[in-house]
Design a protein around this motif. Structure first.
Motif, PDB file in Angstrom:
ATOM      1  N   ASP A 299       0.830  -1.203   0.000  1.00 34.57           N
ATOM      2  CA  ASP A 299       0.000   0.000   0.000  1.00 34.57           C
ATOM      3  C   ASP A 299       0.864   1.252   0.000  1.00 34.57           C
ATOM      4  O   ASP A 299       0.572   2.219  -0.708  1.00 34.57           O
TER       5      ASP A 299
ATOM      6  N   ARG B  19       2.288   1.797  -3.410  1.00 31.89           N
ATOM      7  CA  ARG B  19       1.293   2.420  -4.292  1.00 31.89           C
ATOM      8  C   ARG B  19       1.205   3.917  -4.034  1.00 31.89           C
ATOM      9  O   ARG B  19       1.172   4.720  -4.977  1.00 31.89           O
ATOM     10  N   ARG B  20       1.192   4.306  -2.766  1.00 34.92           N
ATOM     11  CA  ARG B  20       1.072   5.727  -2.436  1.00 34.92           C
ATOM     12  C   ARG B  20       2.311   6.522  -2.868  1.00 34.92           C
ATOM     13  O   ARG B  20       2.193   7.683  -3.282  1.00 34.92           O
TER      14      ARG B  20
ATOM     15  N   LYS C 229       4.046   6.072  -5.462  1.00 36.88           N
ATOM     16  CA  LYS C 229       3.935   6.352  -6.897  1.00 36.88           C
ATOM     17  C   LYS C 229       2.744   7.254  -7.215  1.00 36.88           C
ATOM     18  O   LYS C 229       2.860   8.182  -8.031  1.00 36.88           O
TER      19      LYS C 229
END
Length: 333
Positions: free
Chosen positions: A178, A181-182, A184
């Motif tokens: 997670d 993802r954040r 990027k």
């Protein structure tokens, strides 16, 4: 009017990583300011991983005192002047966090003006990565930069700073899909490698097929080992943290061993240097001016995880060490 307040004390030196039970929330009398002192009502304070070292007692070469059982924790804080020689209502920055009210010498407070659009941004841990990337590693246009511990207080700013200084590709490491993802989606990282998944070296070979020019290291350990193998000729490494040691249950926070291929360092002409703000006294003002400009233009974000109320503070450091925060960890009073 300010008869008592709450603060957080260290109850015992942890056996391994600290838990909430190692801290106690206590109510004590507010100390009235004496001559030359000011009384401040704290509004926010920073939870920083260096507390692990101070609590562990391994403070050699560290310009901060150790924390012993019975001591009140401390750290960067923002508060409002309520009594003393400074103008009432003014916001100040000081080092007596972990309490609702602080009584301290006026000289130990810094009055805050309008350099930054949000006063809480004064708690951002951006001075060290900015100094390291401008004074030590000297990011150049077109560089590929690797930031270890990219989802922490330093790393979330470091990647953005590297991009603003001209980096063409920015890669970060983290331990959570997670958070990857954040990094990027929210902070402009081009790629993220996951600690504890496939070997870091193999992931770096995919994320940086043309090699790495600059490393901003906050962790050490196997990530630093892998970065040396992925480094281009004349790569520059700047070390600004040692989270691998500070977050280890087998250490007390004052050591962070890493295996480095010195043959690779030698033949590649690779430089490694540790960054200390005391060696670069001009950096703080330079960083704050640029940070303020970048914030106003929307070029940079200051991510942090809020902990609501002083009653949440005993859990804040264990939560930080467990990797349950993104960006800085800040207690809001």
């Amino acid at each position: 009017m300010y008869a008592t307040h709450r603060l957080v004390r260290l109850v015992r030196r942890p056996a391994g990583l600290p838990t909430p039970d190692d801290f106690a929330l206590e109510r004590v009398p507010v100390s009235r300011p004496e001559a030359g002192q000011v009384l401040v009502r704290n509004t926010h304070f920073l939870v920083f991983p260096g507390l692990r070292t101070l609590i562990g007692g391994e403070t050699r070469d560290i310009p901060l005192p150790p924390l012993n059982p019975g001591d009140t924790l401390f750290g960067p804080a923002i508060g409002e002047v309520v009594d003393g020689p400074l103008e009432k209502g003014r916001l100040v920055l000081h080092l007596q966090g972990w309490r609702e009210y602080a009584t301290l010498a006026s000289a130990d407070c810094r009055l805050l003006g309008g350099t930054l659009p949000d006063p809480v941004a004064h708690l951002a841990q951006g001075s060290a990565p900015y100094g390291a990337l401008t004074r030590l590693a000297e990011v150049r246009a077109g560089d590929t930069v690797f930031v270890t511990g990219a989802a922490g207080a330093v790393g979330t700013l470091a990647g953005q700073i590297a991009r603003l200084l001209g980096a063409a590709r920015v890669i970060g490491s983290t331990g959570s899909p997670d958070k990857a993802r954040r990094l990027k989606a929210e902070l402009g990282y081009d790629a993220a490698v996951l600690r504890g998944a496939a070997p870091i070296g193999g992931q770096l070979a995919v994320a940086a097929p043309d090699g790495i020019d600059v490393v901003l290291d906050t962790v050490g350990g196997e990530q630093l080992t892998a970065a040396v193998h992925a480094a281009n000729r004349r790569a520059r490494f700047a070390l600004v943290g040692a989270l691998g040691g500070q977050m280890s249950p087998d250490r007390a926070g004052g050591s962070a061993p890493a295996v480095l291929d010195t043959f690779r360092l030698l033949t590649g002409g690779i430089t490694i240097a540790g960054y200390s703000g005391m060696d670069h006294p001009d950096v703080e003002a330079d960083w704050e001016a640029r940070f303020g400009d970048w914030l106003r233009r929307g070029d940079i974000r200051f991510p942090y995880t809020p902990f609501r109320g002083i009653e949440s503070a005993p859990e804040a450091l264990p939560q930080l060490i467990a990797g349950r925060s993104f960006g800085a960890a800040i207690v809001e009073l």
